[in-house]
Design a protein around this motif. Sequence first.
Motif, PDB file in Angstrom:
ATOM      1  N   VAL A 237       0.648  -1.157  -0.183  1.00 43.46           N
ATOM      2  CA  VAL A 237      -0.106  -0.074   0.032  1.00 43.46           C
ATOM      3  C   VAL A 237       0.838   1.108   0.029  1.00 43.46           C
ATOM      4  CG1 VAL A 237      -2.042  -1.207   0.979  1.00 43.46           C
ATOM      5  CG2 VAL A 237      -0.133  -0.212   2.582  1.00 43.46           C
ATOM      6  N   HIS A 238       2.055   1.234   0.374  1.00 46.21           N
ATOM      7  CA  HIS A 238       3.035   2.296   0.475  1.00 46.21           C
ATOM      8  C   HIS A 238       3.770   2.361  -0.829  1.00 46.21           C
ATOM      9  CE1 HIS A 238       6.722   4.421   1.560  1.00 46.21           C
ATOM     10  NE2 HIS A 238       5.880   5.242   1.888  1.00 46.21           N
ATOM     11  N   GLY A 239       3.743   3.570  -1.526  1.00 42.56           N
ATOM     12  CA  GLY A 239       4.301   3.700  -2.630  1.00 42.56           C
ATOM     13  C   GLY A 239       3.279   3.237  -3.821  1.00 42.56           C
ATOM     14  N   THR A 240       1.996   3.134  -3.528  1.00 42.55           N
ATOM     15  CA  THR A 240       1.293   2.883  -4.895  1.00 42.55           C
ATOM     16  C   THR A 240      -0.137   3.086  -4.358  1.00 42.55           C
ATOM     17  OG1 THR A 240       0.492   0.747  -6.120  1.00 42.55           O
ATOM     18  CG2 THR A 240       0.654   0.228  -3.798  1.00 42.55           C
ATOM     19  N   HIS A 241      -1.303   3.053  -5.339  1.00 37.50           N
ATOM     20  CA  HIS A 241      -2.690   2.872  -5.069  1.00 37.50           C
ATOM     21  C   HIS A 241      -3.320   1.621  -5.618  1.00 37.50           C
ATOM     22  CE1 HIS A 241      -1.712   7.265  -4.630  1.00 37.50           C
ATOM     23  NE2 HIS A 241      -1.418   7.326  -5.919  1.00 37.50           N
ATOM     24  N   VAL A 242      -4.273   1.264  -4.669  1.00 39.06           N
ATOM     25  CA  VAL A 242      -4.870   0.004  -4.919  1.00 39.06           C
ATOM     26  C   VAL A 242      -6.491   0.374  -5.177  1.00 39.06           C
ATOM     27  CG1 VAL A 242      -5.644  -2.414  -3.940  1.00 39.06           C
ATOM     28  CG2 VAL A 242      -3.125  -1.107  -3.589  1.00 39.06           C
ATOM     29  N   LEU A 243      -6.926  -0.538  -6.310  1.00 38.27           N
ATOM     30  CA  LEU A 243      -8.354  -0.546  -6.629  1.00 38.27           C
ATOM     31  C   LEU A 243      -9.054  -1.919  -6.362  1.00 38.27           C
ATOM     32  CD1 LEU A 243     -10.760   0.963  -7.731  1.00 38.27           C
ATOM     33  CD2 LEU A 243     -10.306   0.301  -9.944  1.00 38.27           C
ATOM     34  N   VAL A 244     -10.075  -1.877  -5.544  1.00 33.60           N
ATOM     35  CA  VAL A 244     -10.744  -3.044  -5.155  1.00 33.60           C
ATOM     36  C   VAL A 244     -12.040  -3.141  -6.028  1.00 33.60           C
ATOM     37  CG1 VAL A 244     -11.371  -4.875  -3.422  1.00 33.60           C
ATOM     38  CG2 VAL A 244      -9.302  -3.456  -3.018  1.00 33.60           C
ATOM     39  N   ALA A 245     -12.302  -4.205  -6.738  1.00 33.05           N
ATOM     40  CA  ALA A 245     -13.917  -4.033  -7.224  1.00 33.05           C
ATOM     41  C   ALA A 245     -14.151  -5.612  -6.929  1.00 33.05           C
ATOM     42  CB  ALA A 245     -13.748  -3.902  -8.719  1.00 33.05           C
ATOM     43  N   GLY A 246     -15.730  -5.526  -6.545  1.00 29.47           N
ATOM     44  CA  GLY A 246     -16.384  -6.951  -6.375  1.00 29.47           C
ATOM     45  C   GLY A 246     -17.754  -6.504  -6.112  1.00 29.47           C
ATOM     46  N   ALA A 247     -18.672  -7.538  -6.360  1.00 32.50           N
ATOM     47  CA  ALA A 247     -19.989  -7.587  -6.483  1.00 32.50           C
ATOM     48  C   ALA A 247     -20.367  -7.614  -4.868  1.00 32.50           C
ATOM     49  CB  ALA A 247     -20.719  -8.663  -6.974  1.00 32.50           C
ATOM     50  N   THR A 367      -4.127  10.215  -7.026  1.00 31.81           N
ATOM     51  CA  THR A 367      -3.668   9.163  -7.642  1.00 31.81           C
ATOM     52  C   THR A 367      -2.646   9.386  -8.603  1.00 31.81           C
ATOM     53  OG1 THR A 367      -5.802   9.160  -8.718  1.00 31.81           O
ATOM     54  CG2 THR A 367      -5.921   7.645  -7.249  1.00 31.81           C
ATOM     55  N   THR A 368      -2.566  10.701  -8.947  1.00 37.23           N
ATOM     56  CA  THR A 368      -1.538  10.705 -10.029  1.00 37.23           C
ATOM     57  C   THR A 368      -0.349  11.483  -9.367  1.00 37.23           C
ATOM     58  OG1 THR A 368      -2.596  13.241 -10.115  1.00 37.23           O
ATOM     59  CG2 THR A 368      -3.058  11.440 -11.698  1.00 37.23           C
ATOM     60  N   GLN A 369      -0.491  11.977  -8.124  1.00 41.10           N
ATOM     61  CA  GLN A 369       0.850  12.726  -7.300  1.00 41.10           C
ATOM     62  C   GLN A 369       1.047  12.295  -6.245  1.00 41.10           C
ATOM     63  OE1 GLN A 369       0.181  16.957  -7.755  1.00 41.10           O
ATOM     64  NE2 GLN A 369      -0.992  16.933  -9.371  1.00 41.10           N
ATOM     65  N   GLY A 370       0.144  11.312  -5.361  1.00 38.38           N
ATOM     66  CA  GLY A 370       0.267  11.057  -4.182  1.00 38.38           C
ATOM     67  C   GLY A 370       1.423  10.182  -3.650  1.00 38.38           C
ATOM     68  N   ARG A 371       1.483   9.243  -4.567  1.00 36.88           N
ATOM     69  CA  ARG A 371       2.326   8.140  -3.940  1.00 36.88           C
ATOM     70  C   ARG A 371       3.825   8.226  -3.610  1.00 36.88           C
ATOM     71  NH1 ARG A 371       3.076   3.328  -8.486  1.00 36.88           N
ATOM     72  NH2 ARG A 371       3.688   4.591 -10.201  1.00 36.88           N
ATOM     73  N   ALA A 372       4.386   9.460  -4.433  1.00 33.73           N
ATOM     74  CA  ALA A 372       5.730   9.613  -4.170  1.00 33.73           C
ATOM     75  C   ALA A 372       6.042  10.535  -2.976  1.00 33.73           C
ATOM     76  CB  ALA A 372       6.163  10.630  -5.506  1.00 33.73           C
ATOM     77  N   VAL A 373       4.996  11.092  -2.528  1.00 33.27           N
ATOM     78  CA  VAL A 373       5.299  11.730  -1.317  1.00 33.27           C
ATOM     79  C   VAL A 373       4.469  11.013  -0.117  1.00 33.27           C
ATOM     80  CG1 VAL A 373       5.497  14.049  -2.394  1.00 33.27           C
ATOM     81  CG2 VAL A 373       3.388  13.301  -1.711  1.00 33.27           C
ATOM     82  N   GLY A 374       4.327   9.676  -0.422  1.00 32.23           N
ATOM     83  CA  GLY A 374       3.596   9.177   0.948  1.00 32.23           C
ATOM     84  C   GLY A 374       1.930   9.226   1.196  1.00 32.23           C
ATOM     85  N   VAL A 375       1.408   9.253   0.031  1.00 34.40           N
ATOM     86  CA  VAL A 375       0.132   9.368   0.274  1.00 34.40           C
ATOM     87  C   VAL A 375      -0.800   8.402  -0.757  1.00 34.40           C
ATOM     88  CG1 VAL A 375      -2.182  10.925   0.044  1.00 34.40           C
ATOM     89  CG2 VAL A 375      -0.124  11.947   0.855  1.00 34.40           C
ATOM     90  N   GLY A 376      -1.273   7.210  -0.240  1.00 31.32           N
ATOM     91  CA  GLY A 376      -1.785   6.334  -1.107  1.00 31.32           C
ATOM     92  C   GLY A 376      -3.164   6.131  -0.750  1.00 31.32           C
ATOM     93  N   VAL A 377      -3.880   5.735  -1.872  1.00 32.34           N
ATOM     94  CA  VAL A 377      -5.374   5.626  -1.916  1.00 32.34           C
ATOM     95  C   VAL A 377      -5.854   3.984  -1.973  1.00 32.34           C
ATOM     96  CG1 VAL A 377      -7.630   5.934  -2.929  1.00 32.34           C
ATOM     97  CG2 VAL A 377      -5.716   7.695  -2.795  1.00 32.34           C
ATOM     98  N   LEU A 378      -6.700   3.632  -1.232  1.00 31.95           N
ATOM     99  CA  LEU A 378      -7.293   2.272  -1.331  1.00 31.95           C
ATOM    100  C   LEU A 378      -8.613   2.381  -1.478  1.00 31.95           C
ATOM    101  CD1 LEU A 378      -7.196  -0.908  -0.920  1.00 31.95           C
ATOM    102  CD2 LEU A 378      -7.309  -0.467   1.582  1.00 31.95           C
TER     103      LEU A 378
END
Length: 479
Positions: A237-247, A367-378
């Motif tokens: 989760v650190h250094g990336t963004h994660v998308l979870v999809a499901g019914a 999601t475009t600028q956050g992961r380099a400065v330590g802000v991730g999205v789940l």
Amino acid sequence: MFKKLPGDEAQRLVSTTPDTAVVFRPAVVRTPALLTLLVFIWRTVAGLGRLLWRHPIASAVVAVPGVIWTLYGWPYGLGVVALLVAVPAVWGLVDRGSFRRLVGWRLLAFWRLVWVYRRHWQPVMVVSGLARHLDGRDCLPRLVKVTCTSWADLVEVRMLTGQAVTDWADRTEHLAHGFGAASCRVTVTRAGRLLLTFPRSDPLAVPMSAVPISAAASVGPVEIGRCEDGTPWRLRVHGTHVLVAGATGSGKGSIIWSTVRGLLPAVQAGLVEVWALDPKLMELSFGRDLFGDRYAAEPAACAELLEAAVKVMQERAGRFAGVRRNHIPTADDPFVLVVVDEVAFLTAYQPDKGLRLRISAALATLTTQGRAVGVGVLAALQDPRKDVLSIRNLFPDKIALRLDESEQVDMVLGDGARDRGALADLISPRPEQGAGVAYVRLETSPDPIRVRAAYVSDDDIRDMVAVFGADTLPLPEVA
């Protein structure tokens, strides 16, 4: 009337009789018996040589008792046979793990190679359309090697010259049913070679209880479940963004809560902050005391929390510019994980257009600028269509739980994911069998990985709140 003509003359034949049948009789070349015998002997010797080279241990196990029987008599030969049976039996009882790794899986691989794959190779290749008929003979892809693990057969194949990976990916169902497996996955190992994975059993059929909370504070990768090969599933989760999809009922909550659970020691140490957006007021609200004032449920509050995360990101970017390129979590600059449950309600189904635009803009910025400065999205959602979440391609790592349609698999994991074996639309809808089962496609690899997230129960969340509640967490005020 029948006319018998040589093959070359059949091409120049002009017949005015419609009912005249042309019979082509090919030339017969008689091979000397001595040459046939020499070819047979050479093939036999070459086959024995290949057998000894590829399977030296198995060949020795068969040959040694026969040689001893011949030289010293049947009692000694029978004693060697009894010894060869007793030693592996005792080894298997004393240390089953090493026996399986060094002997058991190899014997199983040899048996599966002979009885399943080599036996059915030609008909499966021909019927599935992977073989070619050229110059009067069938050209088959080469079966190189079979390796067995605790749950699957790994079949290495050399493709025919001119074949593409898509030729095999489009025929995974043919291959699976042809060799008696539940599914088949295609992976490229190197130029011209493929690895076909045929599961023999399902290690993920049994639900997994919550992963124990580690004593060490770490920003990840976070262990949240188990992979199909039996190894722990660690989500980065650190250094990336994660998308979870499901019914509905597919297990999105298991992934979210397992991730939060794994980060709690780092949260307590001040290295991580978890910001929670819960527009449904059902999932994250059960443990809202873990988030303190970093929790929002109303759409307006969600927009404000996202914009606050953008401000943190921009402030860090200004300080890091020209100084560092990667974020290292510290107490002064902790890793911020923004968890958004049912993001589609905020980006597509929100009736207030102004709030919808603010939320979409903030998410796009993060999601475009956050992961380099330590802000991730789940982020988690049910409907993966483009008009529901236009920024889904900005998430490097994607997780597909049970989906309603086969087309949605490629929407979530990218083009060709289902052909490579990500059968998310075929995951069982029964909670005990399919809840938490998913396919993961990481930024670093196009090949999907089958996993199952651990189930975090209500009691587990209550225990988490009791130990790591807001009163014990160093959460500063939102800027």
